[in-house]
Scaffold this active site. Structure first.
Site, PDB file in Angstrom:
ATOM      1  N   LYS A  24       0.791  -1.363  -0.289  1.00 12.72           N
ATOM      2  CA  LYS A  24      -0.244   0.086   0.088  1.00 12.72           C
ATOM      3  C   LYS A  24       0.816   1.429  -0.065  1.00 12.72           C
ATOM      4  CE  LYS A  24      -4.230  -1.960   2.145  1.00 12.72           C
ATOM      5  NZ  LYS A  24      -5.297  -1.949   3.249  1.00 12.72           N
TER       6      LYS A  24
ATOM      7  N   ASP B 214     -10.019   2.297   2.410  1.00 10.49           N
ATOM      8  CA  ASP B 214      -9.979   1.638   3.754  1.00 10.49           C
ATOM      9  C   ASP B 214     -10.515   2.714   4.893  1.00 10.49           C
ATOM     10  OD1 ASP B 214      -8.723  -0.564   3.077  1.00 10.49           O
ATOM     11  OD2 ASP B 214      -6.820   0.033   3.199  1.00 10.49           O
TER      12      ASP B 214
END
Ligand code: NAD
Length: 295
Positions: free
Chosen positions: A76, A112
């Protein structure tokens, strides 16, 4: 017959993603909507590639005409230098879980944090969130912290087994949201911190099948404290069960897992998926016997 003549090609890059529930969530929802949609896995372990290969995979997917990719552990952050542009939230978080290809550009987003925020809005919409304790300052904890401060938490206490990590996250949150909005501390300070809090958000692996148990001493919970767990396998963690038994308002980890996919689906396709249907589908998937999958 397809509802749209368009077709979509998407995928997930990460390590050990074989058991991920995200491909099934996307493809089932696309089927329901009558959209041609493929969601492929690029599992670094199976491909015997290093995490640094994420740049090559992003370039290859772009060249091959993919509409977008989800990016998960451990890529990420590593993906950032390979993108042309970041959404403001992805830039603030320094982490990307969704890449959208379009007009010759690769744009990074982070669903997220928005996934947690939407799940919170749905499940605990009118909860007081002035003072909140966050346990766990890793990748998921950073996204949850960003969501809570965006939703209006005035003071977030970040606790972690690694106090330096907690302090580091609190410092970056203060830079983003203003001085005094976040403080870092050692996990041992949990009782005092929770005693003054409206809610507790949990973002460590404790409670997963491989790490069973309660992440906090049971006696720090009280009925007027809301509790949001982000562990979702199982959905009913020891923390969720203990908090429910006490009468606390509780959010389990399923909402964040589903809404990160809802938001990514919309970014990839421009089409709004049916979040309630995806939540129902997820509930059937998560009951399957496999454990410890990443979203
Ligand atoms: P991570 O390894 O990046 O961070 C975990 C953090 O928790 C670390 O900083 C570690 O020091 C801390 N920690 C571990 N045990 C602790 C304890 N007992 N007390 C205090 N701190 C402790 O992991 P991550 O990527 O942030 O993921 C954490 C968990 O969140 C995962 O295991 C997964 O179950 C869950 N998760 C859920 C979703 C969702 O969509 N619901 C998404 C991502 C992760």
């Amino acid at each position: 017959m397809s509802r749209t003549s368009q077709s979509f090609l998407t995928g997930l890059v990460g390590a050990g993603i074989g058991p991920s529930l995200t491909p099934a969530m996307h493809e089932r929802e696309a089927d329901e909507l009558g959209i041609r949609y493929l969601y492929r896995r690029f599992d670094l372990d199976r491909l015997e590639l290093s995490p640094e290969s994420v740049g090559d995979l992003v370039a290859a997917a772009r060249l091959a005409g993919y509409d977008g990719l989800n990016i998960t552990h451990p890529c990420k952050q590593l993906v950032l230098p390979h993108l042309d542009e970041l959404s403001p939230d992805a830039e603030a978080l320094g982490a990307v879980n969704t890449v959208v290809f379009g007009d010759g550009r690769a744009v990074g987003h982070n669903t997220d944090w928005s996934g947690f925020a939407r799940a919170f809005d749905r499940g605990l919409s009118d909860a007081r969130l002035d003072r909140v304790v966050l346990l766990g300052a890793g990748g998921a904890g950073s996204a949850v912290a960003h969501a809570l401060l965006t939703l209006g938490t005035t003071r977030l206490t970040v606790l972690d087994l690694d106090p330096e990590r907690a302090a580091g996250l609190a410092a970056s949150l203060e830079e983003r949201f203003g001085a005094g909005r976040a403080v870092g501390s050692a996990a041992a300070d949990i009782a005092a911190a929770v005693a003054e809090a409206d809610g507790l958000a949990h973002a460590t692996p404790t409670g997963m099948a491989a790490h069973p148990g309660l992440p906090v001493p049971a006696d720090v919970l009280r009925p007027d404290l809301w509790v949001a767990d982000i562990v979702y396998r199982p959905l009913e963690t020891a923390l969720v069960r203990a908090a429910r038994d006490l009468g606390c308002r509780v959010l389990d980890g399923g909402g964040m897992a589903v809404f990160q996919a809802v938001d990514a689906f919309r970014l990839f396709t421009g089409i709004e998926p049916d979040a309630d249907r995806m939540l129902r589908h997820f509930a059937t998937l998560v009951d399957a016997p496999e454990s410890d999958a990443r979203v």
